[in-house]
Write a protein that holds these residues in place. Structure first.
Motif, PDB file in Angstrom:
ATOM      1  N   SER A 167       0.826  -1.210   0.000  1.00 52.65           N
ATOM      2  CA  SER A 167       0.000   0.000   0.000  1.00 52.65           C
ATOM      3  C   SER A 167       0.859   1.258   0.000  1.00 52.65           C
ATOM      4  CB  SER A 167      -0.901   0.025   1.235  1.00 52.65           C
ATOM      5  OG  SER A 167      -1.712  -1.109   1.261  1.00 52.65           O
TER       6      SER A 167
ATOM      7  N   GLU B   9       0.951   4.093  -3.004  1.00 56.90           N
ATOM      8  CA  GLU B   9       0.670   5.501  -2.730  1.00 56.90           C
ATOM      9  C   GLU B   9       1.770   6.387  -3.323  1.00 56.90           C
ATOM     10  OE1 GLU B   9      -1.892   7.320  -1.552  1.00 56.90           O
ATOM     11  OE2 GLU B   9      -2.872   5.359  -1.784  1.00 56.90           O
TER      12      GLU B   9
ATOM     13  N   THR C 254      -4.248  -0.734  -5.905  1.00 51.81           N
ATOM     14  CA  THR C 254      -4.838  -0.098  -4.726  1.00 51.81           C
ATOM     15  C   THR C 254      -6.081  -0.853  -4.264  1.00 51.81           C
ATOM     16  OG1 THR C 254      -4.157   1.995  -5.711  1.00 51.81           O
ATOM     17  CG2 THR C 254      -5.585   2.125  -3.790  1.00 51.81           C
TER      18      THR C 254
END
Lengths: 504, 142
Positions: A298, A302, A324
């Protein structure tokens, strides 16, 4: 000095009195078998007066089928008469005036009257004795049958500790036959070495002081069989007394198999407990450790997003979104798994007012209720003994499912009620939603099993699995009844406790 | 590759998986048409030309079907029950291959016992697997 006549007269008087008052029946016959004399007791026994019998053949008093034989025996007797008890080892029967046949015992005497031989029969009615014997025999037979068919070994010993009774089951369990072991001392045979002194001391103590600590109760101990193998038994010793003689009766059961089964069961339970702990631990650790790499994924996605947010290649954006979404979903799954494994971990049973719980849940769901225009009817609910957090979650999952799976364009109508049964509370949550096809009625309670794609309805498929685990934590069950297109009714049960009040 | 397959059908509820599989087949260039559906129900509609596929268009009959086991609602096994009842002309030439992430060995056993299933492969789908399947069942296309 009395003269001869006087003596004779006195003798005659004495014998007459004996004859008249004897409590035994006396008949006198001549060589032809004709009756000469009958005493009152015989009159009473046969029902004839002495006049009726005088001169009649003795066979009159014998049952018909036996008369010929008797006649034959009688003639034989007079060939060499002598005093003897009659019918030794044989059953003799007589017949009275009414035709009643009855068993008798007879002894015979004889005397000479001039040249004639006279026979004297002393007759006793043994009906009562025979009856008593039959009863006794029957009772002995019953006892024998019980002894032979008992599943317990039945062993009796006398006050010396010697074996007096040894039934077939004892033969089977211990290996000695009755003949082999009768008379042997218990402490030389079936009592293991380590208990012998105790046995002897206990026996002596009971006989002198009547004190005991093993008598009249079920005890578990070991015994030896003929091969010297020690095995577990269940034993009850009952002290008995017969005609002033003490003896002891032991009922013994071989519990080798029972013991082994107990051990197996215990091992199995222990194993199961261990497996459960491992499983709980496994799910917990696995889901916990899965979080770590997931956070990394994650985090870097990002980073990519930020770096390439101006990137014109729409494929890159698409790929990043896939990653995601997938990692978000994974995080939710892992979190759900973690929650599932933690469910009921530190639980304390406490009184729970389900009315409050449902109210609380509805407060939490205010937004969803308002947005969907759901109507919730709540009956009076009981106060149960349960686990607070879990019960709240149970209601929350079911109510929010009813709202979530409502029919499109139609507000959910939900009814919540409870019924007491003998052993449990039965809760019922009914809605007017989309319903569930019967082939899925069981699958919906399995973890991560869903009936709809992610695009149709959100979720990981954990909710009803939680509900099932929670119902089971309360020793209950959960199931569904539904008509597709009309709605569903979820039922769950919660074990009642004696302390549950029914709040009016 | 002499000849392309007419059509390959993927049945899987996971969109990214479908995307990757479609991309793979397209890059290998082994089929004229790749059809992706996200549920067993939709697959049946495709095969029978009903529902969302009842639009007057001709839909190429698949030569090869890749079927996921674990799907919401109608799962792979339930799809097979319906598939078995289809008339032969709707079943296509097909080789049905279960494509799954299932780690349950029972699933592989059940797949071996099902006459409609010609193979059992694990995700993610690799080019060599597609190659292997084609050379085994469609030798003229190799």
């Amino acid at each position: 000095m009395k003269d001869q006549n006087e003596i004779l007269l006195e003798n005659e008087k004495a014998f007459k009195s004996l004859f008249e008052h004897a409590t035994i029946s006396i008949l006198v016959t001549d060589e032809n078998g004709d009756i000469n004399l009958v005493n009152p007791n015989a009159e009473k026994l046969f029902g004839y007066t002495r006049d009726e019998l005088a001169g009649k053949p003795i066979e009159l008093l014998i049952p018909e089928p036996l008369r010929d034989i008797h006649r034959h025996h009688r003639q034989h007797y007079f060939n060499a008469p002598k005093a003897r008890p009659m019918g030794l080892g044989k059953d003799l029967f007589a017949r009275d005036k009414n035709g009643r046949t009855f068993p008798v015992e007879i002894s015979l005497g004889y005397y000479k009257l001039g040249t004639k031989n006279m026979a004297v029969a002393f007759i006793t009615d043994v009906s009562e004795r025979k009856k008593a014997e039959t009863i006794l025999r029957a009772s002995e037979e019953t006892t024998r049958l019980i002894m032979n068919s008992a599943l317990d070994a039945i062993i009796c010993i006398d006050t010396e500790g010697c074996i007096t009774v040894w039934n077939p089951q004892a033969e089977k369990i211990f290996g000695w036959t009755e003949a082999e072991i009768k008379g042997s001392r218990l402490s030389d045979t079936i009592i293991p070495e380590q208990y012998r002194a105790l046995h002897e001391a206990g026996l002596k103590r009971y006989l002198t002081t009547r004190e005991h600590n093993v008598i009249n109760k079920l005890i578990e101990i070991t015994a030896l069989n003929r091969q010297g193998k020690e095995f577990p038994i269940e034993l009850t010793i009952i002290p008995m007394r017969q005609k002033d003689t003490d003896f002891f009766c032991a009922f013994i059961r071989d519990i080798t198999e029972k013991r082994e089964a107990e051990v197996r069961q215990k091992e199995y339970a222990e194993d199961l407990k261990q497996k459960n702990i491992e499983l709980e631990q496994f799910a917990y650790v696995a889901s916990h450790d899965l979080q770590e790499p997931l956070r990394t994924v994650s985090g870097f996605v990002e980073l990519l997003k930020r770096h390439y947010k101006d990137q014109s290649d729409e494929n890159v954006t698409k790929y990043i979104n896939y990653i995601t979404d997938a990692s978000d979903r994974m995080r939710r799954l892992v979190q759900d798994l973690l929650d599932y494994s933690r469910l009921g971990r530190e639980r304390i049973l406490e009184p729970i007012d389900c009315n409050h719980v449902v109210q609380q849940v509805l407060n939490d769901l205010t937004m969803a209720v308002q947005e969907s225009g759901a109507v919730v009817h709540i009956d009076r609910l009981p106060v149960i003994a349960g686990y607070a957090t879990e019960m709240k979650q149970l209601f929350q999952n079911l109510i929010s499912n009813s709202i979530k799976f409502r029919k499109p364009g139609q507000p959910a109508v939900i009814s919540i009620s409870a019924m007491p049964a003998e052993e449990y509370w039965k809760f019922k949550i009914t809605d007017n939603g989309i319903g569930i096809e019967d082939k899925y009625w069981e699958r919906i309670f399995i973890i991560f099993q869903r009936l709809h794609t992610k695009n149709e309805y959100e979720g990981t498929g954990i909710g009803l699995a939680h509900c099932k685990k929670i119902a089971e934590l309360h020793n209950g069950k959960i199931w569904v009844d539904s008509t597709p297109g009309e709605g569903s009714t979820f039922y769950f049960t919660i074990r009642k406790r004696n302390t549950d009040p029914w709040r009016a | 590759m002499k000849q392309k397959l007419m059509c390959i059908l993927f049945i899987d509820d996971d969109e990214p998986t479908n995307f990757l599989n479609q991309l793979l087949v397209e890059e290998m260039g082994c089929a004229h048409h790749v059809q992706v559906v996200t549920s067993g129900r939709e697959a049946l509609e495709y095969l029978t030309g009903t529902g969302s596929f009842d639009n007057g268009k001709q839909h190429p009959r698949p030569d090869l079907i890749f079927l996921d086991i674990n799907m919401p609602g109608m799962d792979g096994w339930e799809f097979l029950q319906h598939y078995q009842k289809l008339p032969p002309n709707q079943k296509a030439n097909i080789v049905m291959v279960m494509l799954t992430t299932s780690l349950n060995p029972d699933d592989e056993l059940a797949a071996q016992e099902n006459v409609e299933i010609s193979g059992f492969e694990n995700k993610p789908l690799q080019p060599e697997v597609i190659q292997k399947i084609i050379s085994r069942f469609f030798p003229e296309s190799c």
